[in-house]
Write a protein that holds these residues in place. Sequence first.
Motif, short mmCIF file in Angstrom:
data_model
loop_
_atom_site.label_atom_id
_atom_site.label_comp_id
_atom_site.label_asym_id
_atom_site.label_seq_id
_atom_site.Cartn_x
_atom_site.Cartn_y
_atom_site.Cartn_z
N PRO A 1 12.87 0.27 9.47
CA PRO A 1 12.34 -0.18 8.17
C PRO A 1 12.94 -1.52 7.78
O PRO A 1 14.12 -1.79 8.04
CB PRO A 1 12.77 0.94 7.21
CG PRO A 1 12.94 2.13 8.07
CD PRO A 1 13.47 1.61 9.38
N ARG B 1 6.32 -7.18 -0.19
CA ARG B 1 6.26 -5.74 0.08
C ARG B 1 5.02 -5.18 -0.60
O ARG B 1 4.84 -5.35 -1.80
CB ARG B 1 7.51 -5.05 -0.46
CG ARG B 1 7.56 -3.56 -0.14
CD ARG B 1 8.87 -2.95 -0.59
NE ARG B 1 8.92 -1.52 -0.31
CZ ARG B 1 9.98 -0.76 -0.53
NH1 ARG B 1 11.07 -1.30 -1.03
NH2 ARG B 1 9.96 0.52 -0.25
N SER B 2 4.17 -4.53 0.17
CA SER B 2 2.93 -3.99 -0.38
C SER B 2 3.23 -2.69 -1.12
O SER B 2 4.33 -2.14 -1.05
CB SER B 2 1.91 -3.74 0.74
OG SER B 2 2.39 -2.76 1.64
N ASN C 1 2.34 0.25 -0.49
CA ASN C 1 2.66 1.39 0.39
C ASN C 1 3.96 1.18 1.17
O ASN C 1 4.26 1.94 2.08
CB ASN C 1 1.49 1.65 1.35
CG ASN C 1 1.21 0.47 2.26
OD1 ASN C 1 1.94 -0.52 2.25
ND2 ASN C 1 0.15 0.56 3.05
N GLU D 1 4.95 -1.34 3.14
CA GLU D 1 4.94 -2.19 4.33
C GLU D 1 5.23 -3.64 3.95
O GLU D 1 5.06 -4.04 2.79
CB GLU D 1 3.58 -2.10 5.04
CG GLU D 1 3.26 -0.73 5.61
CD GLU D 1 1.91 -0.70 6.31
OE1 GLU D 1 1.13 -1.66 6.11
OE2 GLU D 1 1.64 0.27 7.02
N GLU E 1 4.31 -7.66 4.63
CA GLU E 1 3.27 -8.55 5.14
C GLU E 1 3.67 -9.98 4.81
O GLU E 1 4.52 -10.21 3.94
CB GLU E 1 1.91 -8.20 4.55
CG GLU E 1 1.87 -8.17 3.03
CD GLU E 1 0.60 -7.54 2.49
OE1 GLU E 1 -0.01 -6.72 3.20
OE2 GLU E 1 0.23 -7.89 1.35
N LYS F 1 1.28 -8.87 9.65
CA LYS F 1 2.30 -7.88 9.37
C LYS F 1 3.68 -8.40 9.76
O LYS F 1 3.81 -9.29 10.60
CB LYS F 1 2.02 -6.59 10.14
CG LYS F 1 0.71 -5.90 9.79
CD LYS F 1 0.53 -4.65 10.65
CE LYS F 1 -0.79 -3.95 10.34
NZ LYS F 1 -0.98 -2.75 11.20
N LEU G 1 7.22 -6.91 11.31
CA LEU G 1 7.97 -5.82 11.93
C LEU G 1 9.44 -6.22 11.98
O LEU G 1 9.77 -7.40 12.15
CB LEU G 1 7.45 -5.52 13.34
CG LEU G 1 5.99 -5.08 13.47
CD1 LEU G 1 5.68 -4.72 14.91
CD2 LEU G 1 5.69 -3.90 12.54
N ARG H 1 -6.02 -6.48 0.61
CA ARG H 1 -6.06 -6.28 2.05
C ARG H 1 -7.41 -6.66 2.64
O ARG H 1 -7.50 -7.26 3.71
CB ARG H 1 -5.74 -4.83 2.39
CG ARG H 1 -4.28 -4.44 2.19
CD ARG H 1 -4.03 -3.04 2.70
NE ARG H 1 -4.37 -2.93 4.10
CZ ARG H 1 -4.56 -1.77 4.73
NH1 ARG H 1 -4.46 -0.65 4.07
NH2 ARG H 1 -4.87 -1.75 6.01
#
Length: 322
Positions: free
Chosen positions: A32, A64-65, A67, A69, A71, A97, A99, A298
């Motif tokens: 995360p 930070r979205s 949900n 995640e 981006e 995105k 990671l 999105r």
Amino acid sequence: MFQKSLGQISVFLLLCSLCLDCSDSLKGKPTPAIPELAGFYVSERSRDWLKENKLKIQALWIRRSANGEMEFMNKSITRLQFSVSDNREELKTRTGKVLTSGREILLLESIYREYHRQYSGKNNPDAKDWDLRSFGPFAKVKEVSNLIGEGTGRGGQLAPDNNSIRFSNGETYYRIGGPLLGRISVNVNKTKRVIDNETAGVIFFPLSPTAFPEETGKQSYLAFFSTTESLSPGMPLRIGDYSGSIKEVFDHLCVVDLSIKPGTQAPSLTYLTPMVLDGQVDLKTISHKESTEELIRRLKQDPNVSKEELIRELEKLKGRDQ
């Protein structure tokens, strides 16, 4: 038949070579993201362009979205003057995105877009003096969606103090202000507004009376922001060590005013001076942006979302409302 097979093999080998040469990848196991990664970062190359008399800024916005995640939007804006074609500003954006693996960062680009906005005002040899209100809106002139995997990967490392990201090509991006987390309360024309804390910016250049009408007791600047979606005229700012406010809002850009006390001389603020909204930040709250707005964002970022994925997202929203 042989030529057809040879052609198919050639295409297969080309795709394989592209996949094998697909930039960087995470060296460790995906984890995360560190919350403090969210922020607005400006490339150190932007200062070099100023020295070369180029009106150009390159920045990276990581958010930070709803949900959870991460981006990103990597964007650059350039003002261009031509002798044989129309003068304009160009905005280039790359979205996708993020990671992570510890402090490792991998940007997976999904869409590249290019926008132009034409200048129709009086030509001036100094592009900083162009009449700001003589620009048209940004119009999209190009869009490219990556077709191989999830997109090209660009690897980097988040610094221990969370204030910069150094990419594998040696380029460094420095964060403007603090982490863009939680919600911020600001007073706008005697009205309190609470919005997602996702806005930070930098000075592009000071505006002359030729470029924008001058107001007594104010010094105006053109500023480049992470996002202008929630901004409105009158919002208070901290511009470096000084107070200011938003005068006029454009796409990705704003005219900002530096407040000057009567009888005092306006301070000389340098290119890329940081600015943030002047308000109370609640870091404990996660983005409360409405789920429908999040889905719309999105879809705007990725128009190639499949029907099945859209249905899944709508079902999630329906479940939350029950």
